[in-house]
Design a protein around this motif. Structure first.
Motif, PDB file in Angstrom:
ATOM      1  N   LEU A  38      51.678  60.309  55.155  1.00 27.97           N
ATOM      2  CA  LEU A  38      52.992  60.338  54.519  1.00 27.97           C
ATOM      3  C   LEU A  38      53.856  61.460  55.074  1.00 27.97           C
ATOM      4  O   LEU A  38      55.069  61.294  55.263  1.00 27.97           O
ATOM      5  CB  LEU A  38      52.836  60.496  53.005  1.00 27.97           C
ATOM      6  CG  LEU A  38      52.297  59.278  52.261  1.00 27.97           C
ATOM      7  CD1 LEU A  38      52.164  59.575  50.776  1.00 27.97           C
ATOM      8  CD2 LEU A  38      53.185  58.062  52.472  1.00 27.97           C
ATOM      9  N   LEU A  39      53.265  62.620  55.338  1.00 23.41           N
ATOM     10  CA  LEU A  39      54.031  63.714  55.938  1.00 23.41           C
ATOM     11  C   LEU A  39      54.601  63.290  57.288  1.00 23.41           C
ATOM     12  O   LEU A  39      55.761  63.554  57.605  1.00 23.41           O
ATOM     13  CB  LEU A  39      53.144  64.946  56.106  1.00 23.41           C
ATOM     14  CG  LEU A  39      52.836  65.757  54.848  1.00 23.41           C
ATOM     15  CD1 LEU A  39      51.809  66.830  55.145  1.00 23.41           C
ATOM     16  CD2 LEU A  39      54.101  66.377  54.269  1.00 23.41           C
ATOM     17  N   LEU A  40      53.786  62.604  58.102  1.00 25.02           N
ATOM     18  CA  LEU A  40      54.252  62.182  59.416  1.00 25.02           C
ATOM     19  C   LEU A  40      55.309  61.088  59.333  1.00 25.02           C
ATOM     20  O   LEU A  40      56.302  61.124  60.063  1.00 25.02           O
ATOM     21  CB  LEU A  40      53.071  61.712  60.275  1.00 25.02           C
ATOM     22  CG  LEU A  40      52.772  62.634  61.458  1.00 25.02           C
ATOM     23  CD1 LEU A  40      52.167  63.930  60.943  1.00 25.02           C
ATOM     24  CD2 LEU A  40      51.847  61.981  62.452  1.00 25.02           C
ATOM     25  N   VAL A  41      55.088  60.096  58.483  1.00 23.99           N
ATOM     26  CA  VAL A  41      56.068  59.008  58.364  1.00 23.99           C
ATOM     27  C   VAL A  41      57.431  59.571  57.971  1.00 23.99           C
ATOM     28  O   VAL A  41      58.457  59.239  58.567  1.00 23.99           O
ATOM     29  CB  VAL A  41      55.595  57.957  57.337  1.00 23.99           C
ATOM     30  CG1 VAL A  41      56.719  56.983  57.013  1.00 23.99           C
ATOM     31  CG2 VAL A  41      54.393  57.189  57.876  1.00 23.99           C
ATOM     32  N   GLY A  42      57.444  60.433  56.968  1.00 21.57           N
ATOM     33  CA  GLY A  42      58.708  61.031  56.561  1.00 21.57           C
ATOM     34  C   GLY A  42      59.316  61.899  57.634  1.00 21.57           C
ATOM     35  O   GLY A  42      60.543  61.953  57.800  1.00 21.57           O
ATOM     36  N   ASN A  43      58.473  62.586  58.408  1.00 23.20           N
ATOM     37  CA  ASN A  43      58.965  63.457  59.465  1.00 23.20           C
ATOM     38  C   ASN A  43      59.563  62.670  60.614  1.00 23.20           C
ATOM     39  O   ASN A  43      60.561  63.065  61.214  1.00 23.20           O
ATOM     40  CB  ASN A  43      57.817  64.329  59.966  1.00 23.20           C
ATOM     41  CG  ASN A  43      58.292  65.526  60.755  1.00 23.20           C
ATOM     42  OD1 ASN A  43      59.290  66.137  60.412  1.00 23.20           O
ATOM     43  ND2 ASN A  43      57.569  65.874  61.798  1.00 23.20           N
ATOM     44  N   VAL A  44      58.969  61.522  60.949  1.00 28.42           N
ATOM     45  CA  VAL A  44      59.419  60.727  62.088  1.00 28.42           C
ATOM     46  C   VAL A  44      60.681  59.936  61.756  1.00 28.42           C
ATOM     47  O   VAL A  44      61.648  59.923  62.523  1.00 28.42           O
ATOM     48  CB  VAL A  44      58.294  59.776  62.557  1.00 28.42           C
ATOM     49  CG1 VAL A  44      58.809  58.794  63.600  1.00 28.42           C
ATOM     50  CG2 VAL A  44      57.132  60.582  63.112  1.00 28.42           C
ATOM     51  N   VAL A 169      54.354  70.287  49.017  1.00 27.73           N
ATOM     52  CA  VAL A 169      55.086  69.509  50.024  1.00 27.73           C
ATOM     53  C   VAL A 169      54.555  68.084  50.066  1.00 27.73           C
ATOM     54  O   VAL A 169      55.314  67.108  50.085  1.00 27.73           O
ATOM     55  CB  VAL A 169      54.945  70.175  51.414  1.00 27.73           C
ATOM     56  CG1 VAL A 169      55.463  69.248  52.507  1.00 27.73           C
ATOM     57  CG2 VAL A 169      55.703  71.489  51.454  1.00 27.73           C
ATOM     58  N   THR A 170      53.232  67.915  50.068  1.00 30.38           N
ATOM     59  CA  THR A 170      52.624  66.595  50.166  1.00 30.38           C
ATOM     60  C   THR A 170      52.903  65.762  48.925  1.00 30.38           C
ATOM     61  O   THR A 170      53.192  64.564  49.013  1.00 30.38           O
ATOM     62  CB  THR A 170      51.107  66.732  50.373  1.00 30.38           C
ATOM     63  OG1 THR A 170      50.873  67.585  51.502  1.00 30.38           O
ATOM     64  CG2 THR A 170      50.474  65.386  50.630  1.00 30.38           C
ATOM     65  N   GLN A 171      52.812  66.357  47.756  1.00 31.26           N
ATOM     66  CA  GLN A 171      53.072  65.631  46.518  1.00 31.26           C
ATOM     67  C   GLN A 171      54.502  65.124  46.465  1.00 31.26           C
ATOM     68  O   GLN A 171      54.771  63.980  46.073  1.00 31.26           O
ATOM     69  CB  GLN A 171      52.759  66.536  45.323  1.00 31.26           C
ATOM     70  CG  GLN A 171      51.279  66.839  45.159  1.00 31.26           C
ATOM     71  CD  GLN A 171      51.017  68.024  44.254  1.00 31.26           C
ATOM     72  OE1 GLN A 171      51.945  68.605  43.690  1.00 31.26           O
ATOM     73  NE2 GLN A 171      49.754  68.395  44.113  1.00 31.26           N
ATOM     74  N   VAL A 172      55.446  65.958  46.861  1.00 28.73           N
ATOM     75  CA  VAL A 172      56.845  65.542  46.902  1.00 28.73           C
ATOM     76  C   VAL A 172      57.035  64.417  47.914  1.00 28.73           C
ATOM     77  O   VAL A 172      57.776  63.457  47.693  1.00 28.73           O
ATOM     78  CB  VAL A 172      57.746  66.744  47.246  1.00 28.73           C
ATOM     79  CG1 VAL A 172      59.178  66.294  47.518  1.00 28.73           C
ATOM     80  CG2 VAL A 172      57.716  67.761  46.107  1.00 28.73           C
ATOM     81  N   GLN A 173      56.328  64.515  49.057  1.00 27.07           N
ATOM     82  CA  GLN A 173      56.484  63.535  50.129  1.00 27.07           C
ATOM     83  C   GLN A 173      56.078  62.128  49.698  1.00 27.07           C
ATOM     84  O   GLN A 173      56.672  61.150  50.145  1.00 27.07           O
ATOM     85  CB  GLN A 173      55.643  63.969  51.340  1.00 27.07           C
ATOM     86  CG  GLN A 173      55.999  63.241  52.620  1.00 27.07           C
ATOM     87  CD  GLN A 173      57.174  63.888  53.325  1.00 27.07           C
ATOM     88  OE1 GLN A 173      57.945  64.615  52.722  1.00 27.07           O
ATOM     89  NE2 GLN A 173      57.321  63.605  54.597  1.00 27.07           N
ATOM     90  N   ILE A 174      55.078  62.003  48.865  1.00 26.58           N
ATOM     91  CA  ILE A 174      54.622  60.680  48.416  1.00 26.58           C
ATOM     92  C   ILE A 174      55.768  59.919  47.773  1.00 26.58           C
ATOM     93  O   ILE A 174      56.006  58.739  48.064  1.00 26.58           O
ATOM     94  CB  ILE A 174      53.449  60.818  47.424  1.00 26.58           C
ATOM     95  CG1 ILE A 174      52.209  61.360  48.155  1.00 26.58           C
ATOM     96  CG2 ILE A 174      53.127  59.481  46.770  1.00 26.58           C
ATOM     97  CD1 ILE A 174      51.058  61.697  47.229  1.00 26.58           C
ATOM     98  N   VAL A 175      56.509  60.576  46.913  1.00 26.28           N
ATOM     99  CA  VAL A 175      57.636  59.942  46.226  1.00 26.28           C
ATOM    100  C   VAL A 175      58.763  59.636  47.206  1.00 26.28           C
ATOM    101  O   VAL A 175      59.318  58.526  47.228  1.00 26.28           O
ATOM    102  CB  VAL A 175      58.143  60.839  45.087  1.00 26.28           C
ATOM    103  CG1 VAL A 175      59.358  60.220  44.420  1.00 26.28           C
ATOM    104  CG2 VAL A 175      57.039  61.085  44.065  1.00 26.28           C
ATOM    105  N   LEU A 176      59.085  60.606  48.067  1.00 24.03           N
ATOM    106  CA  LEU A 176      60.224  60.450  48.966  1.00 24.03           C
ATOM    107  C   LEU A 176      60.005  59.342  49.995  1.00 24.03           C
ATOM    108  O   LEU A 176      60.913  58.541  50.263  1.00 24.03           O
ATOM    109  CB  LEU A 176      60.510  61.774  49.674  1.00 24.03           C
ATOM    110  CG  LEU A 176      60.883  62.956  48.769  1.00 24.03           C
ATOM    111  CD1 LEU A 176      61.211  64.183  49.616  1.00 24.03           C
ATOM    112  CD2 LEU A 176      62.049  62.613  47.859  1.00 24.03           C
ATOM    113  N   VAL A 177      58.813  59.278  50.583  1.00 22.58           N
ATOM    114  CA  VAL A 177      58.551  58.259  51.606  1.00 22.58           C
ATOM    115  C   VAL A 177      58.582  56.862  50.991  1.00 22.58           C
ATOM    116  O   VAL A 177      59.029  55.896  51.638  1.00 22.58           O
ATOM    117  CB  VAL A 177      57.207  58.530  52.308  1.00 22.58           C
ATOM    118  CG1 VAL A 177      56.817  57.367  53.211  1.00 22.58           C
ATOM    119  CG2 VAL A 177      57.299  59.808  53.125  1.00 22.58           C
TER     120      VAL A 177
END
Length: 516
Positions: A38-44, A169-177
């Protein structure tokens, strides 16, 4: 002896001088396969597919070839992923890009990466914040707020968030992605039924330089995949999870970005984006979606800025942290926050200058910012290609026992192809913005005297041999890489290695001629 020299495991050799690993702390918070993906998907994904097509058409006179440019981005991204898979699987370490340049080529190339990264990440934050502000102003409630104010409104919270720690950061990313993927699919699926093939006519009328500018600008996605190796020690079982995270995130993110751009070009004529340059994709959604759907697409673009800012500090602060552990940059930036276990000083180095630059940047175009970022990525891709070529020779056992192993002929093909594609794209973009390339290469030239000064300064003030230190892994990185070795390795092989390493003087098997 190259195959055995790099297995030296003592602290003295791994450090190269009298500084022990105890002088800095190792990050002990971990994220798993799901969180890393999820961190990578959101970053890309970022803002690129939402923001740039309309600006390339309106500001730079491109036509439907923008869709072809997005498809061609798959080439450098594919080679980048293969290279990262192989090197990252063999040598997992925080700040991976820095480690690979210094250990697999020479210490100077390790020094060069943070030298380029710091100013490019200042610009990267501003690019993302610009896109956020543009799409926020698409909503009537926010259209009266100045661009600079909205840019500050997104940058400051994510600086704080990254200081607080990787788990948050990771917990927030799950929702955002989840929001990003939903918004992209909402545009792609119904939009594909409203494509007019006539909108793809008139290809390549804007010139070669403009077309390469589109490719290079859109290839900003290459920045995102480095996050997998830059996280390094923060991934659970990094030797196994780096390949998995890269593969999953590549399929999801690149597939969605290509489809979004292809549909965006096909659903409206080019003149539409000339008139609706700002938040163009969201305005195009009005053509086949109800108002609520168009606003959801805009919301996905806004969240794209969130996710990339969310991980930008995460990825590149780790490069600076790792360089500071070697003292390629001051050791001050390696310090972790005593409570949150984050490299907060490195994060602030990346964040504070960008905040100062917000007002003037808010008046520029995102295409130029994206192009500069992508140019630095392609220069980094050339460095990574050389590192990949050197891996089997410099760190043979790491290569042999890597969980992901490219056959040597294919490895060499990937290295040559990656460097060639990047150099061709750089040559092509020089036809349009050659002055930008000149500035970037001038900055690179200045890196060498700065590197020589740093080497001399550490030797005179602290009796530290920086070049020696930058040529070998830290002891904890050696242990992590060794843990990924295949179980079939024989005890006799290990015994031979242990005896042979005592005779070696260089932990990487490189000659003094290659130090600089």
């Amino acid at each position: 002896m190259d195959a055995v020299a790099e297995n030296r495991r003592t602290v003295t050799t791994a450090r190269g001088d009298n500084m022990s690993d105890a002088e800095f702390n190792i990050i002990d918070e971990k994220i798993g396969l799901f969180g890393g993906t999820l961190l990578l998907v959101g970053n890309v994904i970022a803002m690129t597919a939402f923001l740039l097509p309309a600006h390339l058409i309106a500001d730079d006179g491109l036509g439907p070839e923008v869709a072809i440019a997005m498809l061609l981005v798959i080439l450098p991204v594919t080679f980048s992923i293969l290279s990262t898979l192989q090197i990252g699987g063999a040598m997992p370490a925080a700040g991976g890009s820095y480690v690979y340049g210094s250990r697999l080529i020479s210490p100077f190339f390790g020094f060069l990466l943070p030298w380029i990264v710091v100013p490019s990440i200042w610009l990267g934050q501003l690019y993302l914040a610009f896109g956020f502000a543009e799409f926020m102003r698409f909503f009537p409630t926010f259209d009266w707020i100045p661009m600079w104010a909205l840019m500050y409104a997104v940058m400051i919270p994510f600086i704080v968030l990254n200081v607080l720690g990787i788990r948050i950061v990771t917990q927030v990313q799950i929702v955002l992605v989840s929001i990003i993927i939903g918004g992209m699919l909402l545009f792609i699926v119904p939009g594909s039924f409203h494509i007019d093939t006539a909108n793809y006519s008139g290809m390549f009328q804007s010139g070669t330089g403009a077309f390469f500018l589109a490719i290079v600008s859109l290839s900003i996605a290459m920045h995102g995949f480095n996050l997998a190796t830059d996280l390094g020690e923060e991934l659970e079982d990094p030797v196994k999870n780096i390949p998995r995270v890269l593969g999953l995130s590549a399929v999801i993110s690149i597939g969605l970005m290509v489809l979004l751009v292809v549909v965006a070009v096909g659903v409206v004529p080019l003149e539409f984006y000339v008139e609706n340059r700002d938040a163009g994709v969201a305005y195009a959604a009005f053509e086949f979606l109800p108002s609520a759907g168009a606003y959801l697409v805009a919301a996905a673009a806004v969240v794209g800025a969130f996710t990339s800012l969310n991980t930008l500090y995460t990825a590149y602060s780790r490069q600076l942290m790792r360089a500071a552990r070697d003292e390629a940059i001051p050791l001050y930036f390696a310090k972790l926050h005593p409570e949150y276990q984050t490299p907060y000083r490195a994060i602030l180095l990346l964040a504070v200058p960008a905040l100062i630059m917000v007002p003037p940047i808010s008046q520029t175009t995102p295409v130029l910012m994206a192009a500069v970022l992508s140019i630095t990525s392609m220069i980094g891709a050339v460095v990574s290609a050389v590192a990949l070529w050197n891996l089997p020779k410099r760190f043979e056992r790491r290569y042999e026992y890597s969980i992901y192993k490219l056959p040597k002929p294919f490895l060499k093909f990937v290295a040559v192809a990656s460097a060639t594609v990047s150099l061709v794209f750089l040559a092509g973009v020089s036809l349009s913005i050659g002055w930008v390339l000149a500035i970037i290469f001038g900055w690179i030239v200045l890196a060498y005297p700065a590197y020589r000064y740093r080497v001399r300064s550490l030797r005179e003030k602290k009796d530290v041999d920086l070049r020696k230190r930058m040529k070998s892994l830290h002891d904890y990185e050696e242990e992590r890489a060794e843990s990924g070795s295949r179980a079939g390795r024989s005890e006799a092989d290990e015994t031979e290695t242990d005896s042979d390493t005592d005779a070696e003087t260089d932990a990487t098997g490189t000659s003094p001629a290659n130090e600089d």
